[in-house]
Each structure stands twice: as C-alpha cells, then as structure tokens.
Design a protein around this motif. Sequence first.
Motif, mmCIF file in Angstrom:
data_model
loop_
_atom_site.group_PDB
_atom_site.id
_atom_site.type_symbol
_atom_site.label_atom_id
_atom_site.label_comp_id
_atom_site.label_asym_id
_atom_site.label_seq_id
_atom_site.Cartn_x
_atom_site.Cartn_y
_atom_site.Cartn_z
ATOM 1 N N VAL A 10 27.731 38.274 27.579
ATOM 2 C CA VAL A 10 29.301 37.495 27.354
ATOM 3 C C VAL A 10 30.079 36.745 26.769
ATOM 4 O O VAL A 10 31.086 36.312 27.453
ATOM 5 N N ALA A 11 30.159 37.061 24.985
ATOM 6 C CA ALA A 11 30.607 36.063 24.284
ATOM 7 C C ALA A 11 31.877 37.483 23.840
ATOM 8 O O ALA A 11 32.509 36.721 23.125
ATOM 9 N N GLY A 12 31.862 38.609 24.395
ATOM 10 C CA GLY A 12 33.195 39.575 23.484
ATOM 11 C C GLY A 12 34.542 39.093 23.592
ATOM 12 O O GLY A 12 34.687 38.341 25.032
ATOM 13 N N LEU A 13 35.296 39.923 23.853
ATOM 14 C CA LEU A 13 37.073 39.057 22.927
ATOM 15 C C LEU A 13 37.478 39.910 24.160
ATOM 16 O O LEU A 13 38.909 39.283 24.965
ATOM 17 N N GLY A 14 36.946 40.506 25.559
ATOM 18 C CA GLY A 14 37.802 41.422 26.748
ATOM 19 C C GLY A 14 39.118 42.176 26.351
ATOM 20 O O GLY A 14 39.915 41.772 27.254
ATOM 21 N N THR A 15 39.112 42.894 24.945
ATOM 22 C CA THR A 15 40.761 43.034 24.888
ATOM 23 C C THR A 15 41.134 44.121 25.956
ATOM 24 O O THR A 15 42.106 43.857 25.838
ATOM 25 N N ARG A 16 40.465 45.135 26.411
ATOM 26 C CA ARG A 16 40.438 46.041 26.820
ATOM 27 C C ARG A 16 41.458 45.244 28.338
ATOM 28 O O ARG A 16 42.129 46.321 28.675
ATOM 29 N N LEU A 54 21.569 33.331 28.748
ATOM 30 C CA LEU A 54 23.921 34.094 28.811
ATOM 31 C C LEU A 54 24.603 33.534 27.271
ATOM 32 O O LEU A 54 23.233 32.427 26.666
ATOM 33 N N VAL A 55 24.788 35.033 26.593
ATOM 34 C CA VAL A 55 24.961 34.783 25.436
ATOM 35 C C VAL A 55 26.567 34.507 25.407
ATOM 36 O O VAL A 55 27.196 35.287 26.010
ATOM 37 N N THR A 56 27.048 32.832 24.878
ATOM 38 C CA THR A 56 28.244 33.022 25.304
ATOM 39 C C THR A 56 29.122 32.842 24.125
ATOM 40 O O THR A 56 28.470 32.546 23.375
ATOM 41 N N SER A 57 30.583 32.296 24.464
ATOM 42 C CA SER A 57 31.403 32.031 22.751
ATOM 43 C C SER A 57 32.605 30.903 23.847
ATOM 44 O O SER A 57 33.210 30.423 24.765
ATOM 45 N N GLU A 58 33.246 30.626 22.833
ATOM 46 C CA GLU A 58 34.701 29.520 23.469
ATOM 47 C C GLU A 58 35.337 30.037 24.637
ATOM 48 O O GLU A 58 35.295 31.568 24.645
ATOM 49 N N GLY A 59 35.843 29.179 25.311
ATOM 50 C CA GLY A 59 36.714 30.261 26.366
ATOM 51 C C GLY A 59 35.714 30.853 27.354
ATOM 52 O O GLY A 59 36.586 31.504 28.372
#
Length: 289
Positions: A10-16, A54-59
């Motif tokens: 779930v670490a993607g930027l979600g730009t779409r 879960l693969v996470t990132s900041e935010g």
Amino acid sequence: MKITKAVIPVAGLGTRFLPASKAIPKEMLTIVDRPTIQYIVEEVVASGIEEIILVTSEGKSAIENHFDYDFELETVLKAKGKDVLCEEISHISNLIDIVSVRQKKPLGLGHAIWTTRKVVGNQPFVVLLGDDLVLSDTPCTQQMIELYDDCQESIVAIQRVPLDQTSQYGIVEGERVREGVVRVERMFEKPKPGVTTSDLAIIGRYILQPEIFEILGGIQPGHGGEIQLTDALLTLAHRRPMYAYEFKGTRYDAGDKLGYLKAIIAFALRHPTLGKEFRKHIKEICVDL
Ligand code: UTP
C-alpha cells in the motif's frame, strides 16, 4: 507447503486518485461503509491466511490505525451503550495479525514486494494489491489457494480484457492446461498495440514462490525507474512452471476514479441492509438517463 502469509503493498503514491489521495491513502477511501483495504483484509481472512505483511510508506499510518485496537473509542462506545458498534470496531482490530514493513522510496511494486523478504522467509505467499477489489462468491485468494494445493507453483490471477485495453496491463500468453488455467510462457508489461494477441490481463492477486525475492533483488529498474514485478515474474516462469488463473468473480480497480465508482455501485447493490433501497434508487434514476 501451506500458505500462511499475505503481502499487501500500500506504499504507492496514488497519483491517479489525486487530489483525494493527497492527505488520505487511497486504500482508506470508502466503498459504501468501509475502506477499500478492509475488504482486502477480509478476503485474506476468509481465505484462511494467518498473517498479513503490509508494505507501507510515509503518510499511510491511517491504514495501520484502522486495524489497531482503539481503547478510547471502544470505552466511549461502551459507556454510551453502543454495543453493536463497539463490537464491530473491536472485530476490525481482531481480524488477523498484521505486521508492517516500510518501503522507503516508491520504487515500484516489485521493490515493494522485495522489502518483505525477511518477514516472509522461505515459503510461498500471497500478494494482494491494496487497491484491487474482487467481488466473488468464493474469495479470489481462496480460489487461488485451491489451485496452488494442486500445482504447488506460482499463480497469477487473470481476467480477459478488450484488446484495445491490453496496453494498460501485464499480459500473459501460454498453453491452456485446463478450463480457466494457462501455463505461462510469455509475459508483456503494458504491451504496445500489435505486440500480442492475448487478452489475458494480470490483476492484483498472486501466489509466489520465495525464489521471487532473489530474482527481484537482481532486477534493474525498468519502465519509469521502477522495479517491475512483471520482469521478475517472467524470469521465475522461465525457471519453473507458473500458472495464470481466470478466477470466478469481478475485479474492480479501486485505485482509479472510474473503477472506484464502479466498485461502489457493485458493492452497494449487494449490501445486506442498503442494497434493496439502493437498487430501487438506481432503477429510478436510470429511467432519466
Ligand atoms: P499502482 O500503480 O496501482 O499504485 O500500484 P500507485 O503507484 O499508488 O498509484 P498511481 O499509479 O500513482 O495512481 C499497485 C499497488 O502497488 C502498491 C500501491 O500502493 C498499490 O496498492 N505500490 C506501488 C507500492 O506499494 N509501492 C510502489 O512503489 C508502487
């Protein structure tokens, strides 16, 4: 070997999904009455998996918080006599063991999966993309595990897509070995028109042999500077058998605005308490379209 672990990147930027996904992870956007990610976790639980990575990132901490125990909220709900709601909230935090791994840079899906290598260890595992929903009678992951029990090899879930849309997907070619199952021979990441006549598109469910980690570790960044999972899958498919499985159900790309809207309609129509009224409303407004 039994499959007990599921990786959910779930670490993607979600730009779409900007601007909605600027401050809220797209995986936390609501489909009727729960966030997308909860449906995915529920699919994992219903398929008999014991642990989620879960693969996470900041935010993305809202995702971890959603599945955490909230002492204050549960105490307040209890004090107000809202026992049913309290039970529902408590149920979410008790669904399954979840551990998180940080992907420090969004270097692609392949890289996100590679970051889990030490937690997954030397065993086959499931991958479910955090924005891909499947509506089905038998959970898609369970269908894939049943096939895995037979073949003991890696499996990618596929769906047929119109030929003019194949350039948006990873596409597989191969030999059909039984109804709904293809042995993978070739794979193309977002092929340009004319590259393949296959309409078998990979969606966000995989069962992978742990060998994938060593392959991912040696892959150079490809398209968009990202480490592409498709490149690693192709290498794996050359080393040992890999199967593409046409699951029974409908997949929704909830990380895309139109896919998200379609998912809301589909899940709302089947909702146990809201479905009937919602169907009536849809029929009424469709008359005017
Ligand atoms: P997507 O390409 O759909 O997600 O990746 P994205 O990068 O978040 O979205 P866009 O394209 O910018 O809108 C599929 C899944 O892989 C995860 C995403 O979170 C999503 O669940 N992912 C993607 C990672 O975990 N890390 C990455 O570096 C890339």
